[in-house]
Design an enzyme around this catalytic site. Structure first.
Site, PDB file in Angstrom:
ATOM      1  N   ARG A 199     -70.614  -7.299  74.588  1.00 43.40           N
ATOM      2  CA  ARG A 199     -71.439  -6.762  75.667  1.00 43.40           C
ATOM      3  C   ARG A 199     -72.592  -7.718  75.934  1.00 43.40           C
ATOM      4  O   ARG A 199     -73.124  -8.339  75.006  1.00 43.40           O
ATOM      5  CB  ARG A 199     -72.048  -5.407  75.268  1.00 43.40           C
ATOM      6  CG  ARG A 199     -71.149  -4.213  75.512  1.00 43.40           C
ATOM      7  CD  ARG A 199     -70.953  -3.926  77.002  1.00 43.40           C
ATOM      8  NE  ARG A 199     -70.084  -2.791  77.212  1.00 43.40           N
ATOM      9  CZ  ARG A 199     -68.749  -2.860  77.309  1.00 43.40           C
ATOM     10  NH1 ARG A 199     -68.130  -4.005  77.227  1.00 43.40           N
ATOM     11  NH2 ARG A 199     -68.033  -1.769  77.514  1.00 43.40           N
ATOM     12  N   HIS A 247     -66.414 -10.802  82.870  1.00 40.63           N
ATOM     13  CA  HIS A 247     -66.173  -9.563  82.121  1.00 40.63           C
ATOM     14  C   HIS A 247     -64.730  -9.069  82.322  1.00 40.63           C
ATOM     15  O   HIS A 247     -64.500  -7.921  82.724  1.00 40.63           O
ATOM     16  CB  HIS A 247     -67.175  -8.471  82.517  1.00 40.63           C
ATOM     17  CG  HIS A 247     -67.210  -7.323  81.540  1.00 40.63           C
ATOM     18  ND1 HIS A 247     -68.340  -6.598  81.260  1.00 40.63           N
ATOM     19  CD2 HIS A 247     -66.242  -6.773  80.762  1.00 40.63           C
ATOM     20  CE1 HIS A 247     -68.067  -5.654  80.371  1.00 40.63           C
ATOM     21  NE2 HIS A 247     -66.781  -5.739  80.060  1.00 40.63           N
TER      22      HIS A 247
HETATM   23  P1  NDP Z   1     -64.696  -0.525  67.439  1.00 40.63           P
HETATM   24  O1  NDP Z   1     -65.608   0.646  67.535  1.00 40.63           O
HETATM   25  O2  NDP Z   1     -63.280  -0.304  67.021  1.00 40.63           O
HETATM   26  O3  NDP Z   1     -65.329  -1.607  66.423  1.00 40.63           O
HETATM   27  C1  NDP Z   1     -66.666  -1.923  66.429  1.00 40.63           C
HETATM   28  C2  NDP Z   1     -66.937  -2.835  65.244  1.00 40.63           C
HETATM   29  O4  NDP Z   1     -68.316  -3.220  65.252  1.00 40.63           O
HETATM   30  C3  NDP Z   1     -66.700  -2.135  63.900  1.00 40.63           C
HETATM   31  O5  NDP Z   1     -66.111  -3.024  62.983  1.00 40.63           O
HETATM   32  C4  NDP Z   1     -68.105  -1.755  63.472  1.00 40.63           C
HETATM   33  O6  NDP Z   1     -68.285  -1.655  62.057  1.00 40.63           O
HETATM   34  C5  NDP Z   1     -68.887  -2.932  63.995  1.00 40.63           C
HETATM   35  N1  NDP Z   1     -70.304  -2.589  64.132  1.00 40.63           N
HETATM   36  C6  NDP Z   1     -70.867  -1.653  64.939  1.00 40.63           C
HETATM   37  N2  NDP Z   1     -72.193  -1.592  64.745  1.00 40.63           N
HETATM   38  C7  NDP Z   1     -72.469  -2.499  63.775  1.00 40.63           C
HETATM   39  C8  NDP Z   1     -73.660  -2.905  63.115  1.00 40.63           C
HETATM   40  N3  NDP Z   1     -74.846  -2.345  63.390  1.00 40.63           N
HETATM   41  N4  NDP Z   1     -73.575  -3.866  62.166  1.00 40.63           N
HETATM   42  C9  NDP Z   1     -72.387  -4.428  61.864  1.00 40.63           C
HETATM   43  N5  NDP Z   1     -71.215  -4.089  62.452  1.00 40.63           N
HETATM   44  C10 NDP Z   1     -71.258  -3.140  63.394  1.00 40.63           C
HETATM   45  O7  NDP Z   1     -64.769  -1.260  68.851  1.00 40.63           O
HETATM   46  P2  NDP Z   1     -63.638  -2.171  69.539  1.00 40.63           P
HETATM   47  O8  NDP Z   1     -63.229  -3.215  68.568  1.00 40.63           O
HETATM   48  O9  NDP Z   1     -62.594  -1.324  70.149  1.00 40.63           O
HETATM   49  O10 NDP Z   1     -64.496  -2.806  70.733  1.00 40.63           O
HETATM   50  C11 NDP Z   1     -65.647  -3.575  70.460  1.00 40.63           C
HETATM   51  C12 NDP Z   1     -66.449  -3.808  71.737  1.00 40.63           C
HETATM   52  O11 NDP Z   1     -65.797  -4.751  72.562  1.00 40.63           O
HETATM   53  C13 NDP Z   1     -66.610  -2.594  72.650  1.00 40.63           C
HETATM   54  O12 NDP Z   1     -67.622  -1.726  72.204  1.00 40.63           O
HETATM   55  C14 NDP Z   1     -66.967  -3.243  73.985  1.00 40.63           C
HETATM   56  O13 NDP Z   1     -68.371  -3.391  74.078  1.00 40.63           O
HETATM   57  C15 NDP Z   1     -66.314  -4.623  73.888  1.00 40.63           C
HETATM   58  N6  NDP Z   1     -65.215  -4.772  74.847  1.00 40.63           N
HETATM   59  C16 NDP Z   1     -65.302  -5.767  75.798  1.00 40.63           C
HETATM   60  C17 NDP Z   1     -64.287  -5.963  76.687  1.00 40.63           C
HETATM   61  C18 NDP Z   1     -64.315  -7.085  77.657  1.00 40.63           C
HETATM   62  O14 NDP Z   1     -63.464  -7.137  78.540  1.00 40.63           O
HETATM   63  N7  NDP Z   1     -65.233  -8.022  77.537  1.00 40.63           N
HETATM   64  C19 NDP Z   1     -63.089  -5.103  76.680  1.00 40.63           C
HETATM   65  C20 NDP Z   1     -63.083  -4.133  75.624  1.00 40.63           C
HETATM   66  C21 NDP Z   1     -64.115  -3.979  74.755  1.00 40.63           C
HETATM   67  P3  NDP Z   1     -67.500  -0.515  61.220  1.00 40.63           P
HETATM   68  O15 NDP Z   1     -66.044  -0.951  61.236  1.00 40.63           O
HETATM   69  O16 NDP Z   1     -68.092  -0.602  59.874  1.00 40.63           O
HETATM   70  O17 NDP Z   1     -67.721   0.774  61.948  1.00 40.63           O
HETATM   71  C1  OXD Z   2     -64.431  -2.157  77.723  1.00 42.84           C
HETATM   72  C2  OXD Z   2     -64.696  -3.226  78.677  1.00 42.84           C
HETATM   73  O1  OXD Z   2     -65.323  -1.761  76.983  1.00 42.84           O
HETATM   74  O2  OXD Z   2     -63.859  -3.474  79.547  1.00 42.84           O
HETATM   75  O3  OXD Z   2     -63.296  -1.678  77.670  1.00 42.84           O
HETATM   76  O4  OXD Z   2     -65.725  -3.881  78.600  1.00 42.84           O
END
Ligand code: NDP
Ligand code: OXD
Length: 284
Positions: A199, A247
């Site tokens: 993000r 994005h």
């Molecule tokens: P998940 O919720 O499955 O995973 C998030 C990960 O981040 C987990 O491993 C979590 O740790 C870790 N995390 C969260 N907060 C912290 C913290 N404070 N310190 C350390 N680690 C942390 O999310 P996804 O993998 O499905 O997606 C990740 C992000 O990707 C989405 O939230 C979105 O913002 C972005 N995204 C972007 C897209 C794009 O097109 N650019 C498309 C899709 C998603 P833990 O495992 O311990 O909970």
């Molecule tokens: C998502 C994105 O979070 O597209 O799925 O950014």
């Protein structure tokens, strides 16, 4: 289909992507909200968001697309493509020493549904891969770090940083001057590289620009920005060592996502069980 919702009282489930704040609060019979994406930061920013279960998208199609983006950009920097593309424009035939993938240390911030998949694929390609998450993890072939204590050692060993974190109160602005200066400066690529597809709110763009100009950061691939679309005035558009994408790292077709949600609704109607629920306290 919004804005023609018919009688709002007829709506049991809302499938949404960045709805206008307040729209969902006007659906009195709502049983659950399905976010047509992985990140829910924009939804949680709406103070009127109904307190019904909120599920996000976790989908193999999305993970595959995100891993394509990550692998492509890691390889682009690893294989010095920006340098060769500039040379081609000058019709300059010149090779440069090419390190092996095993000499390059990639670090993935966020080991969730997307980060874990990308880390596995990078490890298969031979990169020395590590990951960082909030809670402790164990993933075959990946050096796993976690929590505040694990962040510094994780960054210190990282040549290419891939960010796939959600934007929460704890992660906003995490990619700042301090983080960038903690990345490995002794790597075979001649300087660290940042790839952010998580993000825009995670990054401080002024700090990224300063780090690129000072050489603390060698290059970056950015799919997300503090303000989207990226304003024409941003120097990132023109920086020779920056790749900008709009994005769309994991743009999924609506159809595969809706199939998964249909399955979720069927299960919820028959058993009351919903998967991929968002923890509103945690913010993801
Ligand atoms: P998940 O919720 O499955 O995973 C998030 C990960 O981040 C987990 O491993 C979590 O740790 C870790 N995390 C969260 N907060 C912290 C913290 N404070 N310190 C350390 N680690 C942390 O999310 P996804 O993998 O499905 O997606 C990740 C992000 O990707 C989405 O939230 C979105 O913002 C972005 N995204 C972007 C897209 C794009 O097109 N650019 C498309 C899709 C998603 P833990 O495992 O311990 O909970
Ligand atoms: C998502 C994105 O979070 O597209 O799925 O950014």
């Amino acid at each position: 289909v919004w804005p023609d919702l018919g009688d709002p009282a007829d709506i049991d489930y809302a499938l949404v992507w960045m709805p206008e704040p307040g729209v969902l609060a006007n659906l009195p019979a709502l049983k659950a909200i399905f976010n047509l994406g992985a990140g829910v930061d924009h939804l949680l920013a709406d103070p009127s968001l109904p307190k019904v279960p909120l599920a996000r998208t976790v989908d193999p199609d999305m993970a595959m697309r995100m891993s394509e983006y990550v692998v492509f950009h890691v390889l682009l920097h690893h294989r010095q493509h920006l340098l060769y593309a500039a040379q081609q424009r000058r019709q300059q035939w010149q090779g440069h020493p090419q390190p092996a993938a095993s000499e390059v240390r990639v670090g993935v911030m966020g080991l969730g549904s997307l980060g874990a998949d990308a880390a596995r694929k990078l490890s298969l390609l031979g990169f020395a891969t590590a990951g960082w998450s909030r809670s402790e993890k164990s993933l075959a072939g990946i050096d796993c770090f976690h929590g505040t204590d694990g962040l510094k050692p994780f960054l210190n060993r990282t040549d290419i940083l891939v960010v796939l974190l959600p934007a929460t109160d704890r992660t906003k602005g995490i990619i700042d001057a301090r983080l960038l200066s903690s990345l490995a400066q002794d790597g075979v690529l001649g300087g660290p590289v940042l790839i952010n597809a998580g993000r825009g709110a995670l990054q401080v763009e002024a700090d990224i620009e300063a780090a690129l100009d000072s050489g603390t950061l060698k290059a970056a691939s950015l799919d997300v920005f503090e303000e989207e679309p990226l304003p024409p005035s941003s120097p990132l558009w023109h920086h020779p060592n920056v790749v900008v994408t709009p994005h769309n790292a994991a743009d999924s077709g609506a159809l595969p996502l809706c199939r998964g949600i249909l399955e979720q609704i069927r299960t919820f109607e028959s058993s009351g069980i919903l998967r991929h629920l968002v923890d509103r306290q945690r913010g993801y």
